[in-house]
Design an enzyme around this catalytic site. Structure first.
Site, PDB file in Angstrom:
ATOM      1  N   ARG A  27      -6.853 -12.634   1.778  1.00 42.81           N
ATOM      2  CA  ARG A  27      -6.735 -13.792   2.651  1.00 42.81           C
ATOM      3  C   ARG A  27      -5.686 -13.629   3.747  1.00 42.81           C
ATOM      4  NH1 ARG A  27      -8.849 -15.829  -0.896  1.00 42.81           N
ATOM      5  NH2 ARG A  27      -7.339 -14.815  -2.203  1.00 42.81           N
ATOM      6  N   THR A  28      -4.492 -13.293   3.333  1.00 38.97           N
ATOM      7  CA  THR A  28      -3.392 -13.304   4.305  1.00 38.97           C
ATOM      8  C   THR A  28      -3.610 -12.255   5.399  1.00 38.97           C
ATOM      9  OG1 THR A  28      -1.934 -14.013   2.534  1.00 38.97           O
ATOM     10  CG2 THR A  28      -0.883 -13.262   4.537  1.00 38.97           C
ATOM     11  N   LYS A  35       4.144   8.840   0.728  1.00 36.83           N
ATOM     12  CA  LYS A  35       4.812  10.147   0.839  1.00 36.83           C
ATOM     13  C   LYS A  35       6.319  10.002   0.682  1.00 36.83           C
ATOM     14  CE  LYS A  35       1.375  11.407   4.302  1.00 36.83           C
ATOM     15  NZ  LYS A  35       1.193  11.492   5.757  1.00 36.83           N
ATOM     16  N   ARG A  48       3.588  -7.382   4.471  1.00 34.61           N
ATOM     17  CA  ARG A  48       3.646  -7.790   3.053  1.00 34.61           C
ATOM     18  C   ARG A  48       4.144  -6.605   2.247  1.00 34.61           C
ATOM     19  NH1 ARG A  48      -0.614 -11.030  -0.571  1.00 34.61           N
ATOM     20  NH2 ARG A  48       0.323 -12.640   0.713  1.00 34.61           N
ATOM     21  N   HIS A  72       6.999 -16.674   1.418  1.00 38.20           N
ATOM     22  CA  HIS A  72       5.676 -16.524   2.038  1.00 38.20           C
ATOM     23  C   HIS A  72       5.550 -17.638   3.081  1.00 38.20           C
ATOM     24  CE1 HIS A  72       1.676 -15.456   2.732  1.00 38.20           C
ATOM     25  NE2 HIS A  72       1.106 -15.694   1.562  1.00 38.20           N
TER      26      HIS A  72
END
Lengths: 141, 304
Positions: B51-52, B80, B101, B129
């Site tokens: 969604r985000t 890495k 995120r 958030h």
């Protein structure tokens, strides 16, 4: 027991009894070449007993470390055997690289070379929170 | 240059302005379709999200901009061993704004120290958030028409639920808000949210384990998912995940204009039969989230 007076250096006085070794470690006094005396359980009219640290060298002290540990500590500056200044420490607004965040979910647990920064959020209860994750870290010796 | 890591990075005036912009976008989408032309949004998703990420990407595309980025840590250089700081520094040469995120709390804040472009926190572990909160606020605005004098119930995982913490923080700046926390003991609202936010502002609150007893007084019911990814112990997660399931019979005593919200994704905590109830607002939150992200991107790009 007799401990010699210092000529040029610093005396950390009124340390809460039992805290001297922790402060010794956090100030990294073990890395100094000069004479350092850690005196524990000294009789005190005001505190009952206290610890004292004498450093026989005019080094710079991180006052934030002292304030974080114990805001009652006094710092006496000694020159030519005489006390020329007496400083009081206070609870710092921010402490950097003094304590580590214990939250395993915090970015400081993985990101390289990130400063460990804590901010004072509740002076009354001496609560510091990690700048990154807001976890409190109330480690007081 | 402004970053948005936490909802409190935005003043009430800025939130009002974002809501006004979002409402205007809803009214006249064409007016905004080229406003971010030749601008690029980088979506750096070190943790999976549907969604985000898609909401941010749709928001930028609807503003006429472009999108670059990655959708998991395994498809980025962090696999890495690259640090967050280095990744963000590099991406700053490619993009005009970053939505990020990360599973680690505070990762976006670490990124701001090196970033030359605005950073939007799109979720950092169980921490903040803010754009979900913006979606929640626009939903409350559209459904209730006010942010004052509301009784708001939060149900489910209130310990790890970052959307709950952020919304509580946002609501703490308004008057007449009463909070009702419905959760099992293991997932109660953290003490620091109570002492640092709720008690400081004097908002009245109650904590309970059952939703039925408090249902009649709620104006808003904010349901949450018990998040398996936040548990270190699988057994605890399995025991708690179905603790609360909202079914039609539990809504019998609820207000006719109750607003049922959920940040999604939902698992079992809201029965599918509730979706048809006009009080279900959780899919509206998804749409509102896109409009608020459009408004936020515009604001951070200086009106683009």
């Amino acid at each position: 027991m007799t401990i010699d007076q210092i000529e040029n250096g610093i005396v950390l006085d009124h340390i809460k009894a039992g805290n001297a070794m922790a402060i010794y470690r956090y100030l990294q006094l073990d890395e100094l070449d000069c004479t350092v005396a850690v005196i524990k359980n000294v009789k005190s009219a005001k505190m009952g007993k206290k610890d004292i640290i004498k450093i026989d060298s005019p080094i710079d002290i991180n006052l934030d470390v002292l304030g974080y540990f114990d805001e009652n500590i006094t710092v006496n500056i000694i020159r030519d055997g005489e006390k020329i200044a007496k400083k009081h420490v206070c609870l710092p607004e921010k402490i950097v690289n003094i304590v580590k965040c214990k939250n395993p979910r915090c970015i400081t647990s993985t990101e390289q070379e990130l400063d460990q920064v804590f901010r004072l959020t509740d002076p009354e209860n001496r609560v510091y929170r990690c700048m990154y994750c807001d976890s409190s870290n109330n480690y007081l010796p | 240059m402004k970053h948005v890591l936490d909802i409190t990075d935005l003043s009430i005036e800025e939130i009002d302005s974002l809501i006004a912009t979002a409402m205007d976008i809803i009214k006249d989408k064409e007016k905004y379709q080229d406003i971010c032309k030749r601008k690029k949004l980088a979506t750096l998703f070190f943790e999976p999200s549907t969604r985000t990420r898609l909401s941010f990407e749709a928001a930028m595309l609807e503003l006429g901009g472009s999108v670059i980025g990655f959708s998991s840590a395994s498809s980025s250089s962090s696999s890495k061993g690259e640090s967050v700081s280095d990744t963000v520094k590099v991406v700053g040469y490619y993009a005009d704004i970053i939505a990020m995120r990360h599973p680690k709390e505070g990762a976006p804040m670490a990124a701001t120290a090196v970033s030359d472009v605005p950073i939007i926190n799109a979720g950092d572990g169980g921490h903040h958030h803010p754009t979900q909160t913006l979606a929640d606020l626009l939903t409350i605005h559209r459904e209730k028409g006010r942010f004052n004098n509301l009784t708001v119930g939060f149900c489910g995982d209130l310990k790890f639920g970052r959307t709950v913490h952020s919304l509580v923080n946002a609501l703490s700046r308004y008057t007449g808000i009463k909070l009702v926390f419905i959760s099992p003991d293991e997932l109660k609202i953290p003490q620091y949210i109570k002492t640092d936010i709720i008690e400081k502002t004097g908002m009245p609150y109650v904590e309970t384990r059952t939703m039925e007893s408090v249902m009649p007084e709620l104006d808003i019911l904010y349901m949450t998912r018990v998040q398996g990814e936040r548990f270190f112990n699988e057994a605890d997660y399995i025991r708690l995940r179905d603790y609360y399931i909202l079914t039609p019979d539990k809504l019998e005593n609820a207000k006719k204009d109750l607003c049922i919200m959920h940040p999604l994704p939902r698992v079992n905590e809201i029965a599918r039969s509730i979706d048809k109830d006009p009080r279900a607002c959780y899919f509206k939150q998804v749409e509102n989230g896109k409009y608020m992200r459009m408004a936020l991107i515009m604001m951070l790009l200086g009106g683009a």
